[in-house]
Structure formats: structure tokens, C-alpha cells
Design a protein around this motif. Structure first.
Motif, PDB file in Angstrom:
ATOM      1  N   ILE A  14      32.082  77.235  59.221  1.00  0.00           N
ATOM      2  CA  ILE A  14      30.737  76.662  59.212  1.00  0.00           C
ATOM      3  C   ILE A  14      30.853  75.157  59.383  1.00  0.00           C
ATOM      4  O   ILE A  14      31.509  74.488  58.575  1.00  0.00           O
ATOM      5  N   VAL A  15      30.230  74.648  60.418  1.00  0.00           N
ATOM      6  CA  VAL A  15      30.282  73.212  60.706  1.00  0.00           C
ATOM      7  C   VAL A  15      29.036  72.545  60.136  1.00  0.00           C
ATOM      8  O   VAL A  15      27.908  72.910  60.498  1.00  0.00           O
ATOM      9  N   LEU A  16      29.246  71.587  59.239  1.00  0.00           N
ATOM     10  CA  LEU A  16      28.140  70.797  58.712  1.00  0.00           C
ATOM     11  C   LEU A  16      28.378  69.359  59.171  1.00  0.00           C
ATOM     12  O   LEU A  16      29.238  68.668  58.662  1.00  0.00           O
ATOM     13  N   GLY A  17      27.629  68.967  60.191  1.00  0.00           N
ATOM     14  CA  GLY A  17      27.811  67.647  60.784  1.00  0.00           C
ATOM     15  C   GLY A  17      26.964  67.540  62.034  1.00  0.00           C
ATOM     16  O   GLY A  17      25.988  68.275  62.207  1.00  0.00           O
ATOM     17  N   GLY A  18      27.345  66.630  62.925  1.00  0.00           N
ATOM     18  CA  GLY A  18      26.607  66.445  64.164  1.00  0.00           C
ATOM     19  C   GLY A  18      27.294  67.106  65.339  1.00  0.00           C
ATOM     20  O   GLY A  18      28.274  67.852  65.191  1.00  0.00           O
ATOM     21  N   ASP A  19      26.801  66.808  66.538  1.00  0.00           N
ATOM     22  CA  ASP A  19      27.378  67.379  67.755  1.00  0.00           C
ATOM     23  C   ASP A  19      28.847  67.001  67.911  1.00  0.00           C
ATOM     24  O   ASP A  19      29.649  67.785  68.414  1.00  0.00           O
ATOM     25  N   GLY A  20      29.209  65.799  67.461  1.00  0.00           N
ATOM     26  CA  GLY A  20      30.593  65.352  67.573  1.00  0.00           C
ATOM     27  C   GLY A  20      31.533  66.163  66.702  1.00  0.00           C
ATOM     28  O   GLY A  20      32.657  66.492  67.117  1.00  0.00           O
ATOM     29  N   THR A  21      31.099  66.505  65.486  1.00  0.00           N
ATOM     30  CA  THR A  21      31.925  67.320  64.600  1.00  0.00           C
ATOM     31  C   THR A  21      32.102  68.720  65.177  1.00  0.00           C
ATOM     32  O   THR A  21      33.203  69.282  65.159  1.00  0.00           O
ATOM     33  N   PHE A  22      31.015  69.291  65.702  1.00  0.00           N
ATOM     34  CA  PHE A  22      31.096  70.617  66.322  1.00  0.00           C
ATOM     35  C   PHE A  22      32.061  70.575  67.503  1.00  0.00           C
ATOM     36  O   PHE A  22      32.865  71.488  67.707  1.00  0.00           O
ATOM     37  N   ASN A  23      32.001  69.491  68.279  1.00  0.00           N
ATOM     38  CA  ASN A  23      32.895  69.342  69.421  1.00  0.00           C
ATOM     39  C   ASN A  23      34.353  69.326  68.976  1.00  0.00           C
ATOM     40  O   ASN A  23      35.217  69.950  69.615  1.00  0.00           O
ATOM     41  N   GLU A  24      34.647  68.632  67.894  1.00  0.00           N
ATOM     42  CA  GLU A  24      36.027  68.597  67.396  1.00  0.00           C
ATOM     43  C   GLU A  24      36.499  69.990  66.995  1.00  0.00           C
ATOM     44  O   GLU A  24      37.649  70.373  67.249  1.00  0.00           O
ATOM     45  N   VAL A  25      35.618  70.763  66.383  1.00  0.00           N
ATOM     46  CA  VAL A  25      35.999  72.104  65.934  1.00  0.00           C
ATOM     47  C   VAL A  25      36.343  73.007  67.115  1.00  0.00           C
ATOM     48  O   VAL A  25      37.353  73.712  67.100  1.00  0.00           O
ATOM     49  N   HIS A  34      36.392  71.850  53.530  1.00  0.00           N
ATOM     50  CA  HIS A  34      37.350  71.024  54.263  1.00  0.00           C
ATOM     51  C   HIS A  34      36.593  69.769  54.705  1.00  0.00           C
ATOM     52  O   HIS A  34      35.844  69.797  55.680  1.00  0.00           O
ATOM     53  N   GLU A  35      36.775  68.695  53.982  1.00  0.00           N
ATOM     54  CA  GLU A  35      36.044  67.455  54.275  1.00  0.00           C
ATOM     55  C   GLU A  35      36.797  66.631  55.307  1.00  0.00           C
ATOM     56  O   GLU A  35      37.996  66.379  55.171  1.00  0.00           O
ATOM     57  N   THR A  36      36.096  66.203  56.361  1.00  0.00           N
ATOM     58  CA  THR A  36      36.731  65.367  57.381  1.00  0.00           C
ATOM     59  C   THR A  36      36.846  63.938  56.855  1.00  0.00           C
ATOM     60  O   THR A  36      35.916  63.398  56.269  1.00  0.00           O
ATOM     61  N   LYS A  37      38.016  63.352  57.098  1.00  0.00           N
ATOM     62  CA  LYS A  37      38.301  62.011  56.565  1.00  0.00           C
ATOM     63  C   LYS A  37      38.324  60.934  57.645  1.00  0.00           C
ATOM     64  O   LYS A  37      38.223  59.751  57.335  1.00  0.00           O
ATOM     65  N   TYR A  38      38.488  61.336  58.907  1.00  0.00           N
ATOM     66  CA  TYR A  38      38.613  60.367  59.989  1.00  0.00           C
ATOM     67  C   TYR A  38      38.318  61.054  61.315  1.00  0.00           C
ATOM     68  O   TYR A  38      38.220  62.289  61.390  1.00  0.00           O
ATOM     69  N   ALA A  39      38.133  60.258  62.357  1.00  0.00           N
ATOM     70  CA  ALA A  39      37.855  60.806  63.684  1.00  0.00           C
ATOM     71  C   ALA A  39      39.008  61.701  64.124  1.00  0.00           C
ATOM     72  O   ALA A  39      40.177  61.321  64.035  1.00  0.00           O
ATOM     73  N   GLY A  40      38.682  62.901  64.574  1.00  0.00           N
ATOM     74  CA  GLY A  40      39.690  63.854  65.013  1.00  0.00           C
ATOM     75  C   GLY A  40      40.182  64.784  63.918  1.00  0.00           C
ATOM     76  O   GLY A  40      40.939  65.728  64.195  1.00  0.00           O
ATOM     77  N   HIS A  41      39.764  64.559  62.674  1.00  0.00           N
ATOM     78  CA  HIS A  41      40.251  65.382  61.561  1.00  0.00           C
ATOM     79  C   HIS A  41      39.783  66.824  61.681  1.00  0.00           C
ATOM     80  O   HIS A  41      40.517  67.763  61.346  1.00  0.00           O
ATOM     81  N   ALA A  42      38.543  67.026  62.159  1.00  0.00           N
ATOM     82  CA  ALA A  42      38.032  68.398  62.310  1.00  0.00           C
ATOM     83  C   ALA A  42      38.844  69.194  63.331  1.00  0.00           C
ATOM     84  O   ALA A  42      38.945  70.415  63.241  1.00  0.00           O
ATOM     85  N   ILE A  43      39.428  68.496  64.309  1.00  0.00           N
ATOM     86  CA  ILE A  43      40.319  69.162  65.268  1.00  0.00           C
ATOM     87  C   ILE A  43      41.530  69.720  64.533  1.00  0.00           C
ATOM     88  O   ILE A  43      41.913  70.891  64.709  1.00  0.00           O
ATOM     89  N   GLU A  44      42.125  68.903  63.690  1.00  0.00           N
ATOM     90  CA  GLU A  44      43.312  69.313  62.943  1.00  0.00           C
ATOM     91  C   GLU A  44      42.996  70.456  61.976  1.00  0.00           C
ATOM     92  O   GLU A  44      43.763  71.417  61.868  1.00  0.00           O
ATOM     93  N   ILE A  45      41.860  70.358  61.302  1.00  0.00           N
ATOM     94  CA  ILE A  45      41.488  71.379  60.320  1.00  0.00           C
ATOM     95  C   ILE A  45      41.270  72.731  60.999  1.00  0.00           C
ATOM     96  O   ILE A  45      41.801  73.761  60.566  1.00  0.00           O
ATOM     97  N   SER A  46      40.463  72.737  62.053  1.00  0.00           N
ATOM     98  CA  SER A  46      40.146  74.009  62.722  1.00  0.00           C
ATOM     99  C   SER A  46      41.381  74.604  63.387  1.00  0.00           C
ATOM    100  O   SER A  46      41.565  75.827  63.398  1.00  0.00           O
TER     101      SER A  46
END
Length: 307
Positions: free
Chosen positions: A62-73, A36-48
Motif C-alpha cells: 500500500i503506497v501512501l504518498g504522491g505520484d513520485g512515491t508510487f513511481n518509486e515503488v 516502511h517509512e521512506t527516509k530519502y529520495a529513492g528509498h521506496a525503490i529499495e523497500i519495494s
């Protein structure tokens, strides 16, 4: 089945190459996974959120990214009974990875996750406003003052992109901290934590609410913070001028700031913070609100993380 939420733009695009290497390993080991590739800010929120909503049993994300991506999840997948998380850090700050003492080798982290038979039950923090109608969760830290203003600046900083490209991304936060220190006015804050009234703090430089020890790419705001003790740790610097604060910056970097009278350190389960004027708040380096009254609480052992 593993669901990989991947921010291919993290680490200034280097995450894309990292993912290609990990995908080859997953295919070689015949692991079942979905990307599930994130395309824009906030996308990981929608995916999770969607993954949790459609799950009949705990889903492995599994989150592959930085602290911000983990936060969105964690802000998308708020039903924490229905998720088991893994983390492969590819950000520039990586304070969550630092707190968990994860390897800097993505392949080693992947193999750790694939062979995981135990979990960390990690605390999360939650800040809420508008009498609880609005809230955000955080894994590393939240705060207001200079650290929040630094996060705001870092989100659009060309300096950060340049320094990341030459491997000096950690300098971004130090430089932006000095800029913010002299640009923004000091705060006035009334703090109550676990029923103890600490009074009104004048000349507040920042209030950092820590789940792990470090934020901002390794700055040890709360050296005793523990993400598994059911409490958050507050670091408040107050009552001093800008130049005096700047002179104490080396002490902050070396975790020796706790000995000064300008430091208020509190371990707490719940706290209320009221500012005299509205200001920017962050969660894990992401801007979340511009507000005056904030409630903060720890959610003990809220989320399962693969060891």
C-alpha cells in the motif's frame, strides 16, 4: 498482511497526521500490517525491491504518498506478478488518483483497500535508452520539453512548498510552466510511433507521453488517454512561438488544445523519439535522464491495483 510504504513528508508533512489516523483505524480493526517509512529520495525503490525479492507469494503493498512515491515503488518492484498494489494519495499533484477517480478522503481509501475483492489491471509505460540497457517505468506520464523542465524546477522549488502550505499547490505548475516556456530553447524531434513516421517536428514545446489523462496537477494533456486500453497517448505541441504557445495555455487547461494544428496527438503501443540535442526527461514528475534517443512502450495490464 499489508506492507505500507509511507512518505510522511508528502503534502508538506501533512501525510504524517493522515498516517496516524489510518494507523489507529488499522489497529482498531486488528489488521496485520508493517510500516516502511521512506527516509530519502529513492528509498521506496529499495523497500519495494526488497519486499518483492523476499516474497514467496504476491505481496500486498500500500503506497501512501504522491505520484513520485508510487513511481518509486513500481520501479523497485519490477516483478509485477509478485505484487498487488493499493494507493492512498497524499501528494500535491495526485494525477494518478485523479485518473483512477479515487476519493480525496484517506480513510475512505483505506476502507476501500481493506474491503477490496477486485483489481484494476492497469497499464504502465516504460521509457528506455542506451539501446535498452537503461529504463524507467511510469504510471501517469513521461515526457520531454517544458513539462519535464517544470518537473525539474518543482523538485527544488520553494514556491511549491509555500503554496502547498496555504492550499494552493496546484498553482505551482502553472507558474513554473510560464517560467520554463520562456527560459528553455524549443526542441527539434523526430517521432516514429507504431511504425508511422511523423517526420521531424520543429519548435517542439513539449512531448507528453500519457498513460492517464492529466499530469502536472490536473492538466489534461491527453483527454482521451485510457490506462486500461493497452496504449499510451502522445501530446506534442510544435511549430509555434513562445507567445503563441502562452496564448494557448487556457485551451490546454480546458482540454481544447486538440483542435489546433500545433497539436499532434497519437495513441500508440511503441514509439521512438530522437531529439537533435540532449534534454531532460521525466517519469511521473521525477527526473530520470538527460538524453537524445528514447524508446517508449506500453505494458498492457502490467500491475494489479486494489479497487
Amino acid at each position: 498482511m499489508y506492507h505500507f510504504i509511507v512518505n510522511l513528508n508528502s503534502r508538506t508533512g501533512k501525510a504524517r497526521k493522515i498516517w496516524e489516523e489510518l494507523r489507529e483505524e488499522l489497529d482498531r480493526c486488528e489488521v496485520m500490517y508493517a510500516l516502511h517509512e521512506t527516509k530519502y529520495a529513492g528509498h521506496a525503490i529499495e523497500i519495494s525491491r526488497k519486499l518483492v525479492k523476499t516474497a514467496d507469494e504476491p505481496v500486498k503493498i500500500i503506497v501512501l504518498g504522491g505520484d513520485g512515491t508510487f513511481n518509486e515503488v513500481i520501479n523497485g518492484a519490477r516483478d509485477y506478478e509478485k505484487i498487488i498494489l493499493g494507493y492512498i494519495p497524499t501528494g500535491s499533484g495526485n494525477d494518478l488518483a485523479r485518473g483512477l477517480e479515487l476519493s480525496e478522503d484517506p480513510m475512505e481509501n483505506l476502507n476501500r483497500i481493506l474491503n477490496s475483492k477486485e483489481y484494476w489491471n492497469m497499464d504502465l509505460g516504460c521509457i528506455s535508452w542506451d539501446e535498452g540497457e537503461s529504463k524507467k517505468y511510469f504510471a501517469v506520464s513521461s515526457g520531454v520539453g517544458v513539462d519535464a523542465d517544470v518537473c525539474r524546477r518543482a523538485l527544488t522549488s520553494t514556491l511549491k512548498k509555500v503554496l502547498n502550505k496555504i492550499g494552493l499547490g496546484k498553482l505551482t505548475y502553472a507558474i513554473l510552466t510560464i517560467e520554463s516556456l520562456f527560459a528553455m530553447p524549443p526542441l527539434n524531434a523526430h517521432i516514429v510511433a507504431d511504425g508511422v513516421d511523423y517526420g521531424i517536428m520543429d519548435k517542439v514545446t513539449f512531448i507528453a507521453l500519457m498513460n492517464h489523462k492529466c499530469e502536472g496537477g490536473g492538466v489534461p494533456m491527453s483527454p482521451t488517454a485510457d490506462a486500461f486500453d493497452g496504449k499510451l497517448s502522445m501530446c506534442c505541441i510544435h511549430g509555434i512561438g513562445k507567445w503563441r504557445c502562452l496564448s494557448l495555455f487556457p485551451s490546454l487547461l480546458s482540454a481544447k488544445h486538440t483542435k489546433y494544428s500545433a497539436y499532434l496527438g497519437v495513441d500508440f503501443k511503441e514509439a521512438d523519439i530522437v531529439l537533435k540535442t540532449p534534454n531532460v526527461w521525466h517519469t511521473d514528475g521525477e527526473m530520470c535522464t538527460y538524453n537524445t534517443v528514447m524508446h517508449v512502450e506500453c505494458l498492457p495490464g502490467a500491475v494489479k491495483l486494489m479497487k
